[in-house]
Design a protein around this motif. Structure first.
Motif, PDB file in Angstrom:
ATOM      1  N   ARG A   1       0.846  -1.188   0.000  1.00 37.33           N
ATOM      2  CA  ARG A   1       0.000   0.000   0.000  1.00 37.33           C
ATOM      3  C   ARG A   1       0.884   1.243   0.000  1.00 37.33           C
ATOM      4  N   LEU A   2       0.334   2.307  -0.508  1.00 35.02           N
ATOM      5  CA  LEU A   2       0.994   3.607  -0.482  1.00 35.02           C
ATOM      6  C   LEU A   2       0.022   4.603   0.125  1.00 35.02           C
ATOM      7  N   MET A   3       0.421   5.215   1.248  1.00 40.45           N
ATOM      8  CA  MET A   3      -0.369   6.297   1.814  1.00 40.45           C
ATOM      9  C   MET A   3       0.206   7.596   1.277  1.00 40.45           C
ATOM     10  N   LEU A   4      -0.639   8.407   0.640  1.00 40.45           N
ATOM     11  CA  LEU A   4      -0.117   9.605  -0.003  1.00 40.45           C
ATOM     12  C   LEU A   4      -0.994  10.820   0.250  1.00 40.45           C
ATOM     13  N   LEU A   5      -0.364  11.977   0.164  1.00 38.61           N
ATOM     14  CA  LEU A   5      -1.023  13.273   0.267  1.00 38.61           C
ATOM     15  C   LEU A   5      -0.703  14.042  -0.997  1.00 38.61           C
ATOM     16  N   ARG A   6      -1.726  14.443  -1.732  1.00 36.97           N
ATOM     17  CA  ARG A   6      -1.530  15.131  -3.011  1.00 36.97           C
ATOM     18  C   ARG A   6      -1.362  16.638  -2.812  1.00 36.97           C
ATOM     19  N   SER A   7      -0.832  17.284  -3.848  1.00 38.15           N
ATOM     20  CA  SER A   7      -0.766  18.744  -3.897  1.00 38.15           C
ATOM     21  C   SER A   7      -1.408  19.211  -5.193  1.00 38.15           C
ATOM     22  N   HIS A   8      -1.841  20.449  -5.204  1.00 37.57           N
ATOM     23  CA  HIS A   8      -2.452  21.002  -6.413  1.00 37.57           C
ATOM     24  C   HIS A   8      -1.409  21.585  -7.364  1.00 37.57           C
ATOM     25  N   LYS A   9      -0.381  22.239  -6.797  1.00 36.60           N
ATOM     26  CA  LYS A   9       0.554  22.981  -7.654  1.00 36.60           C
ATOM     27  C   LYS A   9       2.027  22.713  -7.363  1.00 36.60           C
ATOM     28  N   ALA A  10       2.329  21.987  -6.311  1.00 38.45           N
ATOM     29  CA  ALA A  10       3.724  21.827  -5.887  1.00 38.45           C
ATOM     30  C   ALA A  10       4.579  21.141  -6.947  1.00 38.45           C
ATOM     31  N   ALA A  11       5.874  21.470  -6.922  1.00 38.53           N
ATOM     32  CA  ALA A  11       6.817  20.866  -7.865  1.00 38.53           C
ATOM     33  C   ALA A  11       8.021  20.254  -7.161  1.00 38.53           C
ATOM     34  N   ASP A  12       8.187  20.516  -5.859  1.00 37.66           N
ATOM     35  CA  ASP A  12       9.324  19.976  -5.118  1.00 37.66           C
ATOM     36  C   ASP A  12       9.003  20.036  -3.625  1.00 37.66           C
ATOM     37  N   TYR A  13       9.991  19.700  -2.791  1.00 36.83           N
ATOM     38  CA  TYR A  13       9.780  19.652  -1.340  1.00 36.83           C
ATOM     39  C   TYR A  13       9.293  20.990  -0.790  1.00 36.83           C
ATOM     40  N   TRP A  14       9.988  22.075  -1.144  1.00 36.46           N
ATOM     41  CA  TRP A  14       9.664  23.363  -0.549  1.00 36.46           C
ATOM     42  C   TRP A  14       8.290  23.851  -0.976  1.00 36.46           C
ATOM     43  N   THR A  15       7.971  23.745  -2.266  1.00 36.92           N
ATOM     44  CA  THR A  15       6.654  24.207  -2.702  1.00 36.92           C
ATOM     45  C   THR A  15       5.550  23.293  -2.175  1.00 36.92           C
ATOM     46  N   PHE A  16       5.874  22.016  -1.947  1.00 36.35           N
ATOM     47  CA  PHE A  16       4.891  21.120  -1.331  1.00 36.35           C
ATOM     48  C   PHE A  16       4.603  21.558   0.102  1.00 36.35           C
ATOM     49  N   CYS A  17       5.660  21.855   0.853  1.00 37.28           N
ATOM     50  CA  CYS A  17       5.463  22.290   2.244  1.00 37.28           C
ATOM     51  C   CYS A  17       4.742  23.629   2.310  1.00 37.28           C
ATOM     52  N   GLU A  18       5.015  24.514   1.361  1.00 35.91           N
ATOM     53  CA  GLU A  18       4.323  25.799   1.352  1.00 35.91           C
ATOM     54  C   GLU A  18       2.831  25.608   1.107  1.00 35.91           C
ATOM     55  N   GLU A  19       2.480  24.642   0.265  1.00 34.03           N
ATOM     56  CA  GLU A  19       1.067  24.396  -0.043  1.00 34.03           C
ATOM     57  C   GLU A  19       0.379  23.544   1.022  1.00 34.03           C
ATOM     58  N   CYS A  20       1.055  22.509   1.489  1.00 35.49           N
ATOM     59  CA  CYS A  20       0.420  21.511   2.365  1.00 35.49           C
ATOM     60  C   CYS A  20       0.956  21.516   3.789  1.00 35.49           C
ATOM     61  N   CYS A  21       1.846  22.453   4.125  1.00 37.74           N
ATOM     62  CA  CYS A  21       2.574  22.455   5.400  1.00 37.74           C
ATOM     63  C   CYS A  21       3.506  21.238   5.448  1.00 37.74           C
ATOM     64  N   CYS A  22       4.245  21.113   6.542  1.00 39.07           N
ATOM     65  CA  CYS A  22       5.229  20.033   6.645  1.00 39.07           C
ATOM     66  C   CYS A  22       4.815  18.956   7.640  1.00 39.07           C
ATOM     67  N   ASP A  23       3.557  18.977   8.094  1.00 35.47           N
ATOM     68  CA  ASP A  23       3.112  17.970   9.061  1.00 35.47           C
ATOM     69  C   ASP A  23       3.152  16.560   8.492  1.00 35.47           C
ATOM     70  N   TRP A  24       3.079  16.444   7.159  1.00 33.24           N
ATOM     71  CA  TRP A  24       3.053  15.122   6.525  1.00 33.24           C
ATOM     72  C   TRP A  24       4.258  14.274   6.922  1.00 33.24           C
ATOM     73  N   GLU A  25       5.410  14.897   7.098  1.00 38.36           N
ATOM     74  CA  GLU A  25       6.635  14.135   7.342  1.00 38.36           C
ATOM     75  C   GLU A  25       6.575  13.396   8.671  1.00 38.36           C
ATOM     76  N   GLY A  26       6.206  14.109   9.725  1.00 41.17           N
ATOM     77  CA  GLY A  26       6.095  13.463  11.023  1.00 41.17           C
ATOM     78  C   GLY A  26       4.958  12.467  11.069  1.00 41.17           C
ATOM     79  N   LEU A  27       3.831  12.814  10.447  1.00 40.96           N
ATOM     80  CA  LEU A  27       2.666  11.935  10.475  1.00 40.96           C
ATOM     81  C   LEU A  27       2.965  10.600   9.776  1.00 40.96           C
ATOM     82  N   LEU A  28       3.521  10.651   8.579  1.00 42.20           N
ATOM     83  CA  LEU A  28       3.809   9.422   7.844  1.00 42.20           C
ATOM     84  C   LEU A  28       4.932   8.615   8.498  1.00 42.20           C
TER      85      LEU A  28
END
Length: 303
Positions: free
Chosen positions: A155-182
């Motif tokens: 299985r793959l648990m994933l969180l999508r983004s609408h516009k991100a292209a890399d780590y920094w733009t992903f965190c700007e759009e979705c925050c960085c909570d995903w890292e600790g949560l996953l």
């Protein structure tokens, strides 16, 4: 005070907390001395750049570290609580539940992902903000090892983004909570990563950049709001592993070197072919002790 002076002040405070996190009692006077400012002024700077006070930051670190120790079934909850500088089982359980939404005993079941706090040196983000990311010359290939790893159906648990292209733009759009949560999921195959999604996982209105973690096929735990659980077929993953490094500020250079190696590597020379139709590409980031890591899906040419 110039912006970079603020960053250096907060960085000194982060360094002190990291080195003395387990001290009891924690010496806040020494922390402010390391910052070079009064408590009030240092707290203000810390909150301005990190969104919390040093006391809140220390508490988040201790609680997140304790969550990982809870996975050691040889320790009682009370022992973990005392290790985290709490005076009682009850006080620790209240703090843990308030921070993560589940009790320590519930988290031990492995079915409840929680938002572990993952601190990053404040300088890393502001290097990005102020355009101090590595140049093309800084990302020339470094020493990089390629290791094939067989992956079963999973299985793959994933969180999508609408516009991100890399780590920094992903965190700007979705925050960085995903890292600790996953990363809080004890049965994960590897650490959480930024993903480049293949065609079969893309959706209209979303970019190819996501965050995710691989889990056993039988995973039946909670799926946080906004996340998805999908099934991936068996495949080989070619792991690109860079060399360790000493200067934390060079993390971008080492990630860049590994990603460049991914782009220039010809797997057919060693009996493999790219298989982006089977799984995402994973960018695991970089750690000074372990180096930068990335993984891409592949299949054997003789299969």
């Amino acid at each position: 005070m110039e912006s970079w002076n603020k960053i250096e002040t907060v960085e000194r405070m982060q360094d002190y907390i990291r080195e003395h996190e387990k001290d009891e009692p924690f010496n806040f006077a020494a922390l402010y001395a390391a910052a070079g400012y009064t408590r009030r002024h240092a707290d203000r700077l810390f909150r301005e750049l990190l969104g919390q006070t040093p006391r809140e930051y220390l508490r988040a670190l201790r609680l997140s570290g304790s969550a990982l120790r809870l996975l050691d079934k040889g320790k009682t909850v009370l022992e973990v609580a005392l290790d985290a500088q709490f005076e009682s089982h009850e006080g620790y359980s209240r703090a843990f539940s308030s921070a993560f939404g589940v009790s320590p005993r519930q988290y031990r079941t492995g079915r409840h992902p929680i938002p572990l706090y993952v601190p990053a040196p404040v300088r890393h983000y502001y290097n990005y903000v102020y355009g101090k990311e590595p140049s093309a010359m800084d990302t020339l290939p470094l020493l990089c090892t390629v290791v094939p790893v067989a992956r079963p159906e999973r299985r793959l648990m994933l969180l999508r983004s609408h516009k991100a292209a890399d780590y920094w733009t992903f965190c700007e759009e979705c925050c960085c909570d995903w890292e600790g949560l996953l990363n809080s999921l004890p049965d994960k195959f590897d650490t959480a990563a930024i993903l480049t999604l293949p065609d079969f996982l893309t959706k209209d209105g979303y970019s190819r950049t996501a965050a995710g973690v691989e889990l056993p096929l039988e995973y039946d735990g909670a799926v946080p709001d906004g996340y998805e659980l999908v099934t991936l077929p068996p495949c080989e993953m070619l792991y690109f592993v860079g060399e360790p490094y000493e200067n934390e500020e060079e993390f971008g250079r080492y990630i860049g070197g590994v990603l460049q190696a991914v782009e220039t590597y010809d797997p057919t020379r060693f009996g493999y072919a790219h298989a982006d139709e089977l799984a995402p590409r994973f960018n695991f980031g970089a750690d000074p002790e372990k180096g930068a890591r990335a993984a891409i899906p592949a299949r054997r040419l003789d299969s």
